[in-house]
Scaffold this motif. Sequence first.
Motif, PDB file in Angstrom:
ATOM      1  N   PRO A  15       0.812  -1.229   0.000  1.00 44.03           N
ATOM      2  CA  PRO A  15       0.000   0.000   0.000  1.00 44.03           C
ATOM      3  C   PRO A  15       0.838   1.269   0.000  1.00 44.03           C
ATOM      4  CG  PRO A  15      -0.877  -1.580   1.567  1.00 44.03           C
ATOM      5  CD  PRO A  15       0.452  -2.114   1.130  1.00 44.03           C
ATOM      6  N   VAL A  16       1.975   1.240   0.715  1.00 39.31           N
ATOM      7  CA  VAL A  16       2.858   2.412   0.751  1.00 39.31           C
ATOM      8  C   VAL A  16       3.480   2.649  -0.620  1.00 39.31           C
ATOM      9  CG1 VAL A  16       4.952   3.386   1.764  1.00 39.31           C
ATOM     10  CG2 VAL A  16       3.330   2.140   3.208  1.00 39.31           C
ATOM     11  N   LEU A  17       3.917   1.577  -1.257  1.00 34.70           N
ATOM     12  CA  LEU A  17       4.504   1.684  -2.588  1.00 34.70           C
ATOM     13  C   LEU A  17       3.474   2.198  -3.592  1.00 34.70           C
ATOM     14  CD1 LEU A  17       6.865   1.184  -4.517  1.00 34.70           C
ATOM     15  CD2 LEU A  17       6.068  -1.175  -4.771  1.00 34.70           C
ATOM     16  N   LEU A  18       2.256   1.677  -3.504  1.00 33.93           N
ATOM     17  CA  LEU A  18       1.193   2.113  -4.407  1.00 33.93           C
ATOM     18  C   LEU A  18       0.864   3.589  -4.205  1.00 33.93           C
ATOM     19  CD1 LEU A  18      -0.918   1.423  -6.541  1.00 33.93           C
ATOM     20  CD2 LEU A  18      -2.453   0.703  -4.702  1.00 33.93           C
ATOM     21  N   ALA A  19       0.800   4.016  -2.945  1.00 34.17           N
ATOM     22  CA  ALA A  19       0.524   5.425  -2.649  1.00 34.17           C
ATOM     23  C   ALA A  19       1.615   6.321  -3.220  1.00 34.17           C
ATOM     24  CB  ALA A  19       0.395   5.622  -1.143  1.00 34.17           C
ATOM     25  N   GLY A  20       2.868   5.887  -3.086  1.00 33.55           N
ATOM     26  CA  GLY A  20       3.979   6.656  -3.636  1.00 33.55           C
ATOM     27  C   GLY A  20       3.893   6.791  -5.146  1.00 33.55           C
ATOM     28  N   LEU A  21       3.508   5.704  -5.811  1.00 31.84           N
ATOM     29  CA  LEU A  21       3.354   5.734  -7.262  1.00 31.84           C
ATOM     30  C   LEU A  21       2.210   6.659  -7.675  1.00 31.84           C
ATOM     31  CD1 LEU A  21       3.877   1.953  -8.115  1.00 31.84           C
ATOM     32  CD2 LEU A  21       5.471   3.835  -8.547  1.00 31.84           C
ATOM     33  N   LEU A  22       1.110   6.638  -6.910  1.00 31.12           N
ATOM     34  CA  LEU A  22      -0.028   7.512  -7.204  1.00 31.12           C
ATOM     35  C   LEU A  22       0.345   8.987  -7.029  1.00 31.12           C
ATOM     36  CD1 LEU A  22      -2.996   5.550  -5.589  1.00 31.12           C
ATOM     37  CD2 LEU A  22      -2.589   5.931  -8.026  1.00 31.12           C
ATOM     38  N   ILE A  23       1.135   9.279  -6.006  1.00 28.10           N
ATOM     39  CA  ILE A  23       1.577  10.657  -5.782  1.00 28.10           C
ATOM     40  C   ILE A  23       2.443  11.130  -6.946  1.00 28.10           C
ATOM     41  CG2 ILE A  23       3.032  12.136  -4.342  1.00 28.10           C
ATOM     42  CD1 ILE A  23       2.112  10.433  -1.946  1.00 28.10           C
ATOM     43  N   ALA A  24       3.386  10.279  -7.349  1.00 29.48           N
ATOM     44  CA  ALA A  24       4.272  10.637  -8.457  1.00 29.48           C
ATOM     45  C   ALA A  24       3.483  10.834  -9.750  1.00 29.48           C
ATOM     46  CB  ALA A  24       5.338   9.557  -8.646  1.00 29.48           C
ATOM     47  N   ALA A  25       2.553   9.916 -10.020  1.00 28.44           N
ATOM     48  CA  ALA A  25       1.738  10.018 -11.233  1.00 28.44           C
ATOM     49  C   ALA A  25       0.855  11.263 -11.200  1.00 28.44           C
ATOM     50  CB  ALA A  25       0.877   8.768 -11.392  1.00 28.44           C
ATOM     51  N   GLY A  26       0.282  11.560 -10.030  1.00 25.95           N
ATOM     52  CA  GLY A  26      -0.566  12.735  -9.896  1.00 25.95           C
ATOM     53  C   GLY A  26       0.200  14.030 -10.124  1.00 25.95           C
ATOM     54  N   LEU A  27       1.393  14.114  -9.554  1.00 29.23           N
ATOM     55  CA  LEU A  27       2.204  15.318  -9.727  1.00 29.23           C
ATOM     56  C   LEU A  27       2.643  15.484 -11.177  1.00 29.23           C
ATOM     57  CD1 LEU A  27       4.411  15.175  -6.505  1.00 29.23           C
ATOM     58  CD2 LEU A  27       2.467  16.671  -6.962  1.00 29.23           C
ATOM     59  N   TRP A  28       3.038  14.382 -11.804  1.00 30.13           N
ATOM     60  CA  TRP A  28       3.447  14.450 -13.210  1.00 30.13           C
ATOM     61  C   TRP A  28       2.275  14.901 -14.083  1.00 30.13           C
ATOM     62  CZ3 TRP A  28       1.581  11.650 -17.430  1.00 30.13           C
ATOM     63  CH2 TRP A  28       2.290  11.848 -18.625  1.00 30.13           C
ATOM     64  N   GLY A  29       1.105  14.304 -13.855  1.00 34.88           N
ATOM     65  CA  GLY A  29      -0.070  14.672 -14.638  1.00 34.88           C
ATOM     66  C   GLY A  29      -0.445  16.129 -14.438  1.00 34.88           C
ATOM     67  N   PHE A  30      -0.362  16.611 -13.206  1.00 37.22           N
ATOM     68  CA  PHE A  30      -0.722  17.995 -12.926  1.00 37.22           C
ATOM     69  C   PHE A  30       0.211  18.961 -13.635  1.00 37.22           C
ATOM     70  CE2 PHE A  30      -0.589  21.951 -10.571  1.00 37.22           C
ATOM     71  CZ  PHE A  30      -1.939  22.243 -10.422  1.00 37.22           C
ATOM     72  N   VAL A  31       1.509  18.699 -13.599  1.00 36.68           N
ATOM     73  CA  VAL A  31       2.480  19.580 -14.256  1.00 36.68           C
ATOM     74  C   VAL A  31       2.232  19.640 -15.755  1.00 36.68           C
ATOM     75  CG1 VAL A  31       4.922  19.869 -14.817  1.00 36.68           C
ATOM     76  CG2 VAL A  31       4.250  19.304 -12.485  1.00 36.68           C
ATOM     77  N   GLU A  32       1.953  18.486 -16.354  1.00 39.71           N
ATOM     78  CA  GLU A  32       1.681  18.456 -17.792  1.00 39.71           C
ATOM     79  C   GLU A  32       0.418  19.255 -18.126  1.00 39.71           C
ATOM     80  OE1 GLU A  32       3.487  17.024 -20.324  1.00 39.71           O
ATOM     81  OE2 GLU A  32       5.037  16.754 -18.776  1.00 39.71           O
ATOM     82  N   LEU A  33      -0.608  19.103 -17.336  1.00 38.95           N
ATOM     83  CA  LEU A  33      -1.861  19.811 -17.576  1.00 38.95           C
ATOM     84  C   LEU A  33      -1.726  21.306 -17.312  1.00 38.95           C
ATOM     85  CD1 LEU A  33      -4.195  17.144 -15.969  1.00 38.95           C
ATOM     86  CD2 LEU A  33      -4.254  17.844 -18.376  1.00 38.95           C
TER      87      LEU A  33
END
Length: 233
Positions: A15-33
């Motif tokens: 769960p910790v690893l998954l949360a970390g991946l979601l945070i990274a993906a969310g930040l990347w997506g936000f910057v692109e948008l």
Amino acid sequence: MKSTTSALLNRIEFPVLLAGLLIAAGLWGFVELMELARAATPHAFDTEILLAFRHAGQPDNPIGPLWLQGAMRDITSLGSTSVLVLVTTATIIYLLLIRRPAAALLMFVAVAGGKVLSILLKFEVDRPRPELVSHLVNETSLSFPSGHAMLSAITYLTLGSLAARFLPDRTTRIFVLGLAVLTTVLVGISRVYLGVHWPSDVLAGWCAGFAWAMLCWLAARLLQRRKVLADSE
């Protein structure tokens, strides 16, 4: 070296690893948008989706029957500040009554912090509301990111994750978390249907909301492990 890496991976819970991946993906997506939102002219991605919710050649005429417009207004209210404040306050009071101050603190920090972050991001990007189609509700704030999408993601995902901790079986937990995600998605779609947000505003709100909710969850988990916070008070 290999054994050290294996030992480290074994210590990291899924769960910790998954949360970390979601945070990274969310930040990347936000910057692109955010780059898309700062463009001088709207991207075809935004205009095509926004117009898809209107009859061809009639930007003031939304698709679907009249009752759908009312339903979308009802759904969008689930992400309004007044409703989210009510839900958050009720949840915090309930958690305090059952002696879960750590969980109550997590709920408050997640939602209040998310609201402040949303306001700061809106002023940073300074994107106006779309004028391509008519607005079916009145809005006066800036457009990017969608506050409804962002705060509904934060509130309902945090609430869902807290509720899941008290549920007895995996199936019920998945249902509750799925319901939280579904509510968040419907609120975001309603903002585009009502014409008050570009699709990229909503996607950015989801990205930021998911990332912030996961970050708060990770912080609470770390503090609990270090016994700064405890669920057993």
